[in-house]
Design an enzyme around this catalytic site. Structure first.
Site, PDB file in Angstrom:
ATOM      1  N   TYR A  51      11.543   3.893  -9.683  1.00  0.00           N
ATOM      2  CA  TYR A  51      12.016   2.694  -8.989  1.00  0.00           C
ATOM      3  C   TYR A  51      12.894   3.114  -7.836  1.00  0.00           C
ATOM      4  O   TYR A  51      13.778   3.954  -8.013  1.00  0.00           O
ATOM      5  CB  TYR A  51      12.830   1.794  -9.930  1.00  0.00           C
ATOM      6  CG  TYR A  51      12.096   0.509 -10.219  1.00  0.00           C
ATOM      7  CD1 TYR A  51      11.726  -0.331  -9.170  1.00  0.00           C
ATOM      8  CD2 TYR A  51      11.757   0.142 -11.520  1.00  0.00           C
ATOM      9  CE1 TYR A  51      11.032  -1.504  -9.427  1.00  0.00           C
ATOM     10  CE2 TYR A  51      11.064  -1.022 -11.764  1.00  0.00           C
ATOM     11  CZ  TYR A  51      10.694  -1.848 -10.710  1.00  0.00           C
ATOM     12  OH  TYR A  51      10.001  -2.993 -10.955  1.00  0.00           O
ATOM     13  N   GLU A  53      14.067   0.666  -5.097  1.00  0.00           N
ATOM     14  CA  GLU A  53      14.326  -0.479  -4.218  1.00  0.00           C
ATOM     15  C   GLU A  53      15.375  -0.095  -3.183  1.00  0.00           C
ATOM     16  O   GLU A  53      16.385   0.530  -3.517  1.00  0.00           O
ATOM     17  CB  GLU A  53      14.791  -1.682  -5.032  1.00  0.00           C
ATOM     18  CG  GLU A  53      13.613  -2.472  -5.579  1.00  0.00           C
ATOM     19  CD  GLU A  53      14.001  -3.430  -6.680  1.00  0.00           C
ATOM     20  OE1 GLU A  53      14.568  -2.956  -7.676  1.00  0.00           O
ATOM     21  OE2 GLU A  53      13.734  -4.631  -6.530  1.00  0.00           O
ATOM     22  N   ASP A 197      -2.253  -5.894  15.458  1.00  0.00           N
ATOM     23  CA  ASP A 197      -2.690  -5.462  14.127  1.00  0.00           C
ATOM     24  C   ASP A 197      -3.844  -4.489  14.354  1.00  0.00           C
ATOM     25  O   ASP A 197      -4.953  -4.891  14.698  1.00  0.00           O
ATOM     26  CB  ASP A 197      -3.158  -6.683  13.322  1.00  0.00           C
ATOM     27  CG  ASP A 197      -3.661  -6.300  11.933  1.00  0.00           C
ATOM     28  OD1 ASP A 197      -3.850  -5.085  11.678  1.00  0.00           O
ATOM     29  OD2 ASP A 197      -3.887  -7.211  11.110  1.00  0.00           O
ATOM     30  N   THR A 223      -3.164  -0.975   8.348  1.00  0.00           N
ATOM     31  CA  THR A 223      -3.359  -0.453   7.004  1.00  0.00           C
ATOM     32  C   THR A 223      -3.433   1.067   7.142  1.00  0.00           C
ATOM     33  O   THR A 223      -3.484   1.589   8.258  1.00  0.00           O
ATOM     34  CB  THR A 223      -4.662  -0.969   6.362  1.00  0.00           C
ATOM     35  OG1 THR A 223      -5.727  -0.747   7.286  1.00  0.00           O
ATOM     36  CG2 THR A 223      -4.575  -2.431   6.006  1.00  0.00           C
ATOM     37  N   LYS A 226      -8.184   2.825   6.312  1.00  0.00           N
ATOM     38  CA  LYS A 226      -9.469   2.635   7.014  1.00  0.00           C
ATOM     39  C   LYS A 226      -9.728   3.902   7.830  1.00  0.00           C
ATOM     40  O   LYS A 226      -9.936   4.963   7.245  1.00  0.00           O
ATOM     41  CB  LYS A 226      -9.419   1.359   7.843  1.00  0.00           C
ATOM     42  CG  LYS A 226      -9.212   0.097   6.969  1.00  0.00           C
ATOM     43  CD  LYS A 226      -9.276  -1.173   7.771  1.00  0.00           C
ATOM     44  CE  LYS A 226      -9.188  -2.411   6.904  1.00  0.00           C
ATOM     45  NZ  LYS A 226      -7.807  -2.871   6.672  1.00  0.00           N
ATOM     46  N   ARG A 232      -4.540   3.352   0.004  1.00  0.00           N
ATOM     47  CA  ARG A 232      -4.531   1.916   0.302  1.00  0.00           C
ATOM     48  C   ARG A 232      -3.093   1.452   0.531  1.00  0.00           C
ATOM     49  O   ARG A 232      -2.230   1.641  -0.323  1.00  0.00           O
ATOM     50  CB  ARG A 232      -5.121   1.198  -0.902  1.00  0.00           C
ATOM     51  CG  ARG A 232      -5.346  -0.279  -0.782  1.00  0.00           C
ATOM     52  CD  ARG A 232      -6.386  -0.701  -1.790  1.00  0.00           C
ATOM     53  NE  ARG A 232      -7.637  -0.059  -1.440  1.00  0.00           N
ATOM     54  CZ  ARG A 232      -8.492  -0.540  -0.533  1.00  0.00           C
ATOM     55  NH1 ARG A 232      -8.251  -1.671   0.079  1.00  0.00           N
ATOM     56  NH2 ARG A 232      -9.598   0.104  -0.256  1.00  0.00           N
TER      57      ARG A 232
HETATM   58  N1  DSN Z   1     -10.846  -6.685   4.279  1.00  0.00           N
HETATM   59  C1  DSN Z   1     -10.651  -5.793   5.391  1.00  0.00           C
HETATM   60  C2  DSN Z   1     -11.899  -5.521   6.136  1.00  0.00           C
HETATM   61  O1  DSN Z   1     -12.905  -5.321   5.486  1.00  0.00           O
HETATM   62  O2  DSN Z   1     -11.897  -5.462   7.340  1.00  0.00           O
HETATM   63  C3  DSN Z   1      -9.596  -6.251   6.300  1.00  0.00           C
HETATM   64  O3  DSN Z   1      -8.443  -6.435   5.557  1.00  0.00           O
END
Ligand code: DSN
Length: 432
Positions: A51, A53, A197, A223, A226, A232
Site C-alpha cells: 500500500y 497511498e 489524449d 495509456t 498500446k 495496462r
Molecule cells: N478500448 C481502447 C481501444 O481499443 O482503442 C481505447 O480505450
C-alpha cells in the site's frame, strides 16, 4: 506459471489457453500489444502487496522506500521519454487519467469539445453512456466526409460558435498525424484549455515519428499498453508546469498551487486510493525499454508495416478512411464489400484473426453492428512481422471478407495463420 500449476489448475489452464491464443492468432487489435517478459515480471512482482497511498516521500504508509524508488524511476523515465516536466504514473487506466483531466479543468455542466466517437474519438471524450457525456455539456467535431481527415476550419468554426471550456484532441481510430499546434491556436482563440489524449500513437510520438503534443497542450494523457508496449495503465503529463488558473491556494501559506500539485491531488486522493505499485514498476520497465534505440527501430517498423498493409488493402478494393495511414492503424469502411463490422469481426475470429468492428464516420449502423473494422500493426510488429509479411496479412483478410459464412475457408485460413505465426516465436519462456 509453475505455482499455479500446483495450486490452481483451473486458472493455470485458462492462462495457458490465453497465452496460446496470443501466440497462434494474428493479433490486429490496434490498441493491443505484446508486453516484454520483463514488463510481465514486474507486473507479477511482490510490489502488488504494498500500500502506498500518496506520492514518493509523502505516503500515508510506512515501508515505502523501495516502491518510492520504483515510482520515481517511472516518473523520471517518462519525463525523459516525452520531454515532460510533469508526469503522474498512478492512473490505473487511460479512462481514469482522462477522468482526472475533467475533474481538474472543468466543472459538471461545462462545455467540452471532443472528437465524435464514430469519427475516431473515445468513450471518455463525451459518449452519452460514459461519465463524460453524462456530467458535461459535450459537443463534437468529426472528419471531413470527402477526405476522412480532421478539418481544422470546421473545428475552429465549432469552437468559436460553442466556446467550450476545454478541447480534446486525440482519438482511438484516427489514422492520421494530428496538428496539435493548430489545435492550440484554435483553443487560444476560443478561450479553451487544450488536452491531448495520445493513448493510441504515444509510442510513435515518444520517438518523434509523429507530431509532438507536449509543447502545445495544457495537459496530455495516455495509456501505457498500446504502441507504448507497457503494462495496462494510464499516465498524465505536462510539457511545463504552471500556476493553476483556478485560484487554488495552499491552505497554510496561501501560495498559489502549481498545476502539478493540483493534478496530483485530483488523481490521489481525488479519484484513486492506493496506487498499483507493481504496475507502476512495470511502467518504469516499459519506459526504460522505450528509451533504448531499439524502440525507435520498432516504431519505424510499426509505421512501415501499417503503411504497407494499408497500400495492399487499398489495392484489394478496401475503402480506407482517409485512404491510408500515418500511424499504426487503419480504419476500413466495409460498405462496398456488403459486410458489416460485426460479421467481419466474427468471421475473422473464426479464421484466427483478431481485430475489432468499428464505427466509421457517418456510420448508418449501431455501435453493436458497425460498418467497419479497425486494424493495427503494433502487436504483429513486436512479434517480428516486416513489410513483406503484410502480403500474407492482407491476403488472409481479403480471403475471409470474400468468403463470409464459408466455414471451410475459415478453417483453412485458421490453419495457415497458425503456421505463419509459428515462424515468429513469442513468449517461448512462458509456455509449458
Ligand atoms: N478500448 C481502447 C481501444 O481499443 O482503442 C481505447 O480505450
Amino acid at each position: 506459471m509453475s505455482y499455479l500449476a500446483q495450486t490452481d489448475t483451473q486458472l493455470h489452464d485458462i492462462i495457458n489457453h490465453e497465452t496460446e491464443r496470443q501466440i497462434n492468432k494474428l493479433q490486429l487489435i490496434a490498441s493491443e500489444n505484446y508486453a516484454s517478459p520483463s514488463v510481465l515480471e514486474a507486473t507479477g512482482s511482490v510490489l502488488t502487496n504494498k500500500y502506498a497511498e500518496g506520492y514518493p516521500s509523502k505516503r500515508y504508509y510506512g515501508g515505502c522506500e523501495f516502491v518510492d524508488q520504483a515510482e520515481d524511476l517511472a516518473r523520471e523515465r517518462l519525463g525523459k521519454l516525452f520531454g515532460a516536466e510533469y508526469t503522474n504514473v498512478q492512473p490505473h487506466s487511460g479512462a481514469t487519467a482522462n477522468q482526472a483531466i475533467y475533474f481538474t479543468f472543468v466543472k459538471p455542466g461545462d462545455k467540452v469539445l471532443g472528437m465524435d466517437l464514430a469519427h475516431g474519438g473515445h468513450l471518455t471524450h463525451g459518449s452519452p453512456v460514459n461519465f463524460s457525456g453524462k456530467l458535461y455539456d459535450m459537443v463534437s467535431y468529426g472528419v471531413n466526409r470527402e477526405t476522412g481527415m480532421i478539418d481544422l476550419n470546421e473545428v475552429e468554426d465549432i469552437a468559436m460558435r460553442e466556446k467550450p471550456k476545454m478541447i480534446i484532441v486525440g482519438a482511438s481510430s484516427y489514422p492520421r498525424n494530428i496538428d496539435y499546434k493548430a489545435f492550440r491556436e484554435i483553443a487560444d482563440k476560443a478561450g479553451a484549455y487544450l488536452w491531448a489524449d495520445i493513448a493510441h500513437p504515444s509510442g510513435l510520438i515518444a520517438v518523434n515519428l509523429l507530431n509532438d503534443p507536449m509543447p502545445h497542450c495544457h495537459v496530455v494523457t495516455s495509456t501505457t499498453h498500446k504502441t507504448l508496449r507497457g503494462p495496462r495503465g494510464g499516465i498524465i503529463m505536462m510539457g511545463k508546469d504552471w500556476e493553476n488558473p483556478f485560484g487554488i491556494v495552499a491552505p497554510k501559506s496561501g501560495r498559489t498551487r502549481m498545476m502539478s500539485e493540483v493534478l496530483d491531488s485530483v488523481v490521489m486522493p481525488g479519484i484513486q486510493g492506493g496506487p498499483l505499485m507493481h504496475v507502476i514498476a512495470a511502467k518504469a520497465v516499459a519506459f526504460g525499454e522505450a528509451l533504448q534505440p531499439t524502440f525507435l527501430t520498432y516504431q519505424k517498423q510499426v509505421k512501415a508495416n501499417a503503411a504497407r498493409l494499408a497500400e495492399l488493402m487499398v489495392a484489394n478494393g478496401f475503402n480506407l478512411i482517409s485512404n491510408g495511414t500515418d500511424n499504426h492503424l487503419m480504419l476500413i469502411d466495409l460498405h462496398n464489400k456488403n459486410v458489416t463490422g460485426k460479421e467481419a469481426e466474427n468471421a475473422m475470429e473464426a479464421s484466427g484473426i483478431t481485430l475489432n468492428k468499428n464505427m466509421v464516420p457517418f456510420d448508418d449502423r449501431s455501435p453493436f453492428v458497425t460498418s467497419g473494422i479497425r486494424i493495427g500493426a503494433a502487436a504483429i510488429t513486436t512479434r517480428g512481422f516486416r513489410e513483406n509479411d503484410m502480403e500474407f496479412v492482407a491476403e488472409v483478410i481479403n480471403t475471409v471478407i470474400d468468403n463470409i459464412g464459408n466455414e471451410a475457408v475459415y478453417e483453412d485460413v485458421r490453419s495457415r495463420v497458425k503456421d505463419y505465426c509459428s515462424k515468429f516465436p513469442l513468449y517461448t519462456e512462458l509456455t509449458d
